[in-house]
Design a protein around this motif. Structure first.
Motif, mmCIF file in Angstrom:
data_model
loop_
_atom_site.group_PDB
_atom_site.id
_atom_site.type_symbol
_atom_site.label_atom_id
_atom_site.label_comp_id
_atom_site.label_asym_id
_atom_site.label_seq_id
_atom_site.Cartn_x
_atom_site.Cartn_y
_atom_site.Cartn_z
ATOM 1 N N GLY A 56 -44.759 -10.085 -9.491
ATOM 2 C CA GLY A 56 -44.925 -10.352 -8.063
ATOM 3 C C GLY A 56 -44.896 -9.088 -7.234
ATOM 4 O O GLY A 56 -45.707 -8.909 -6.320
ATOM 5 N N ILE A 57 -43.959 -8.179 -7.533
ATOM 6 C CA ILE A 57 -43.889 -6.909 -6.815
ATOM 7 C C ILE A 57 -45.177 -6.122 -7.001
ATOM 8 O O ILE A 57 -45.728 -5.555 -6.053
ATOM 9 C CB ILE A 57 -42.673 -6.091 -7.305
ATOM 10 N N ALA A 88 -47.285 -1.308 -18.200
ATOM 11 C CA ALA A 88 -46.148 -2.238 -18.289
ATOM 12 C C ALA A 88 -46.071 -3.069 -17.014
ATOM 13 O O ALA A 88 -45.185 -2.861 -16.182
ATOM 14 C CB ALA A 88 -44.851 -1.480 -18.520
ATOM 15 N N PRO A 89 -46.970 -4.040 -16.838
ATOM 16 C CA PRO A 89 -47.002 -4.800 -15.580
ATOM 17 C C PRO A 89 -45.746 -5.620 -15.313
ATOM 18 O O PRO A 89 -45.440 -5.911 -14.161
ATOM 19 C CB PRO A 89 -48.231 -5.698 -15.746
ATOM 20 N N ILE A 90 -45.008 -6.002 -16.367
ATOM 21 C CA ILE A 90 -43.782 -6.776 -16.153
ATOM 22 C C ILE A 90 -42.552 -5.981 -16.567
ATOM 23 O O ILE A 90 -41.472 -6.549 -16.752
ATOM 24 C CB ILE A 90 -43.816 -8.131 -16.887
ATOM 25 N N GLY A 91 -42.695 -4.660 -16.698
ATOM 26 C CA GLY A 91 -41.551 -3.828 -17.063
ATOM 27 C C GLY A 91 -40.483 -3.813 -15.990
ATOM 28 O O GLY A 91 -40.780 -3.878 -14.789
ATOM 29 N N GLY A 92 -39.225 -3.701 -16.409
ATOM 30 C CA GLY A 92 -38.109 -3.762 -15.467
ATOM 31 C C GLY A 92 -37.696 -2.445 -14.872
ATOM 32 O O GLY A 92 -36.854 -2.406 -13.969
ATOM 33 N N ILE A 148 -43.383 -16.177 -15.136
ATOM 34 C CA ILE A 148 -44.409 -15.159 -14.877
ATOM 35 C C ILE A 148 -45.723 -15.815 -14.487
ATOM 36 O O ILE A 148 -46.399 -15.390 -13.543
ATOM 37 C CB ILE A 148 -44.587 -14.269 -16.120
ATOM 38 N N VAL A 149 -46.091 -16.859 -15.203
ATOM 39 C CA VAL A 149 -47.366 -17.547 -14.921
ATOM 40 C C VAL A 149 -47.379 -18.136 -13.517
ATOM 41 O O VAL A 149 -48.346 -17.976 -12.765
ATOM 42 C CB VAL A 149 -47.631 -18.647 -15.965
#
Length: 256
Positions: free
Chosen positions: A165-166, A138-142, A204-205
């Motif tokens: 980014g993190i 989950a690379p963009i999971g919150g 995101i891009v």
């Protein structure tokens, strides 16, 4: 490990849990209630960060981090109908028990399939541009947790680019071995119209490209929304401010 077992692994370290509450999303009360029984043992403080009508995800997370005091900081998705009280323990486990881990990304198993943004946008970009992240579920999971030293050293990206980014900043500074993952069980995701996902994908891009040293056009996203017998053209580029501006904004967070 159970919360009680993890308390013994704290070794004097303190834990802050941040629950962002964004305008237009479901109340975060259920998530807060699930964490509250851990306060005084595994968790030392809960910070609830509400957003203003024009404040984005990146700004809220950066502002919330500035109000915390914990050596380890857990960010939980506040838009959850039936949160699992064990999520905090699962996210903290690798940080408390695995030396060298700086960041933990939580992931969920989704019966209907994965996130559309992840599967249709982020995974193809990762495969092309940064394949070392291919194993991150989950690379963009919150839902995530990190050391305070790491999170304070990262210039949080604006908008929905903050999570990728993190992850990219952590790998750039400490290597992929500094990233752990936590299985947070099964969760139903709230279905959202594609038109809402477009601006998030644009954010995101631009963050992913900037972190990799690739120039972005900075052009707005053009969307064609059905209207009457035709389409209405809308242009958006919802990255309202640079990350360094976030720390200067007035805090509206509440600590419990």
């Amino acid at each position: 490990m159970t919360p009680g077992e993890l308390v013994g692994c704290k070794d004097g370290r303190t834990v802050s849990v941040v629950v962002p509450a964004f305008v237009g999303e479901m109340p975060a009360a259920a998530v807060i209630d699930s964490v509250a029984p851990l306060v005084g043992t595994l968790v030392d403080e809960i910070v609830v960060a509400d957003s203003g009508p024009r404040e984005d995800r990146g700004g809220v997370l950066r502002r919330a981090l500035a109000t915390t005091t914990g050596d380890l900081v857990v960010f939980l998705d506040g838009d959850v109908v039936d949160p699992d009280p064990a999520d905090v323990s699962r996210l903290l486990g690798p940080l408390l028990t695995s030396p060298g881990v700086q960041l933990v990304k939580g992931y969920h198993r989704v019966p209907a399939g994965g996130s559309r943004l992840t599967e249709l946008l982020v995974r193809p970009l990762i495969a092309s541009l940064c394949p070392e992240l291919a194993a991150i579920i989950a690379p963009i999971g919150g839902d995530l947790a990190g050391t305070r030293d790491l999170l304070r050293s990262i210039p949080f990206a604006p908008g929905h680019g903050v999570d990728i980014g993190i992850l990219l900043d952590t790998v750039a500074e400490h290597g992929i071995d500094a990233v752990g993952q936590a299985d947070l069980g099964v969760r139903e995701l709230r279905s959202r119209p594609l038109v809402e996902l477009g601006p998030e994908a644009r954010q995101i891009v631009v963050t992913l490209l900037e972190r990799l040293g690739i120039e972005d056009s900075q052009a707005p996203l053009t969307q064609f929304l059905p209207e009457d017998d035709g389409y209405r053209c809308v242009q958006t580029f919802p990255v309202p401010a640079r990350s360094e501006e976030y720390a200067c904004r007035e805090s509206h967070s509440a600590r419990t």
